[in-house]
Design an enzyme around this catalytic site. Structure first.
Site, PDB file in Angstrom:
ATOM      1  N   CYS A  29      79.424 -28.178  51.379  1.00 29.16           N
ATOM      2  CA  CYS A  29      79.023 -29.554  51.092  1.00 29.16           C
ATOM      3  C   CYS A  29      78.438 -30.206  52.342  1.00 29.16           C
ATOM      4  O   CYS A  29      78.982 -30.075  53.444  1.00 29.16           O
ATOM      5  CB  CYS A  29      80.226 -30.348  50.594  1.00 29.16           C
ATOM      6  SG  CYS A  29      79.891 -32.109  50.356  1.00 29.16           S
ATOM      7  N   ASP A  44      81.167 -24.423  48.594  1.00 32.00           N
ATOM      8  CA  ASP A  44      80.586 -24.449  47.254  1.00 32.00           C
ATOM      9  C   ASP A  44      80.257 -23.007  46.875  1.00 32.00           C
ATOM     10  O   ASP A  44      79.455 -22.353  47.548  1.00 32.00           O
ATOM     11  CB  ASP A  44      79.309 -25.295  47.221  1.00 32.00           C
ATOM     12  CG  ASP A  44      79.573 -26.767  47.491  1.00 32.00           C
ATOM     13  OD1 ASP A  44      80.619 -27.269  47.050  1.00 32.00           O
ATOM     14  OD2 ASP A  44      78.729 -27.416  48.144  1.00 32.00           O
TER      15      ASP A  44
END
Length: 281
Positions: free
Chosen positions: A189, A196
């Site tokens: 992120c 992620d």
């Protein structure tokens, strides 16, 4: 451009926030697509002509007129031509604000979400709510294509490097069409650096892309900080730059966080696919 020195300072992502239980459209926060596209040189004209940020929202609840809680799952498509993408934590907080609010029926909820997202994104947004009974037919799917993840390669450098793709078609003498898949996509992120996790499908027509170079390139995102949508557009632009395919689609599906999964799709020749659900979603 340092994103964090600009409009991202005001985002709720990474900050302690209160959870509002009554409907509040102002909780939605936009992120200008130009923040990333300026660096890629594609703000005015994108190399893809079809695309959407495809979201699945699993945690939607409101009250009916009698005060009985209702639940649903939503498919959301935010057009790639919208001025802004939607910041994910703000979307979660916004959906939570429906929890103690009465609506006449599911159609009113769907219409409200669609209108609010369109205003925030400054572009076209399609929202479809599903009752749980209507969603029961959904099954775990898989990306079609040749998976690159079993290639026997050694990697010691995990810094992002687009130049890994340099000369990636040098050994090709003919035009091919193939679909390649990897489940090893991981980025972080932009604001919180939380991991992620995603799967990516690349469908192209052009000179054959070296599979090892492509896998090394995808793995190089492992410590790279960008939003999902930005990563997919970067992958698209880098493949276009180094491989120069005639046709290209890049489609990534990321794992769920906060009841939301984000699945950006970009193409110059294929229609937006029907939303699906991979094994890790």
């Amino acid at each position: 451009m340092d994103y964090k020195d600009n409009s991202l300072k005001t985002l709720k992502l990474g900050q302690k926030t209160d959870y509002i239980a009554n409907y509040d459209r102002t909780l939605l926060q936009p992120v200008p697509r130009a923040l990333n596209r300026d660096g890629l040189g594609i703000t005015k004209q994108q190399p893809f002509s079809v695309g959407a940020d495809i979201w699945t929202a699993y945690e939607i609840s409101w009250l009916n007129i009698k005060g009985l809680p209702q639940v649903a799952i939503a498919d959301v498509e935010i057009d790639y031509r919208s001025t802004n993408l939607i910041e994910s934590k703000s979307f979660k907080l916004y959906l939570n604000s429906f929890n103690q609010t009465k609506f006449s029926d599911m159609s009113e909820v769907q219409r409200t979400i669609s209108e609010d997202l369109s205003i925030c994104a400054e572009g076209n947004v399609r929202v479809q709510l599903h009752s749980l009974s209507n969603y029961s037919h959904e099954r775990i799917a898989d990306f079609a294509g040749e998976c690159l993840d079993e290639l026997d390669i050694e990697i010691s450098d995990y810094g992002f490097n687009a130049e890994i793709l340099q000369n990636c078609t040098a050994l090709s003498t003919e035009i091919v069409e193939e679909t390649l898949v990897s489940h090893l996509l991981k980025s972080n992120c932009l604001i919180t650096s939380q991991p992620d996790w995603g799967s990516v499908q690349i469908h192209y027509q052009g000179k054959r892309i070296d599979h090892e170079k492509l896998l090394r390139y995808l793995v190089s995102f492992r410590q790279h900080n960008e939003f999902h949508e930005q990563c997919v557009e970067r992958i698209y632009c880098d493949i276009m730059k180094y491989a120069r395919p005639e046709k290209l689609t890049v489609y990534a599906r990321y794992t769920r966080r906060g009841g939301l999964d984000i699945n950006p799709f970009r193409s110059n020749f294929e229609a937006i696919p029907q939303n699906l659900r991979l094994a890790r979603q």
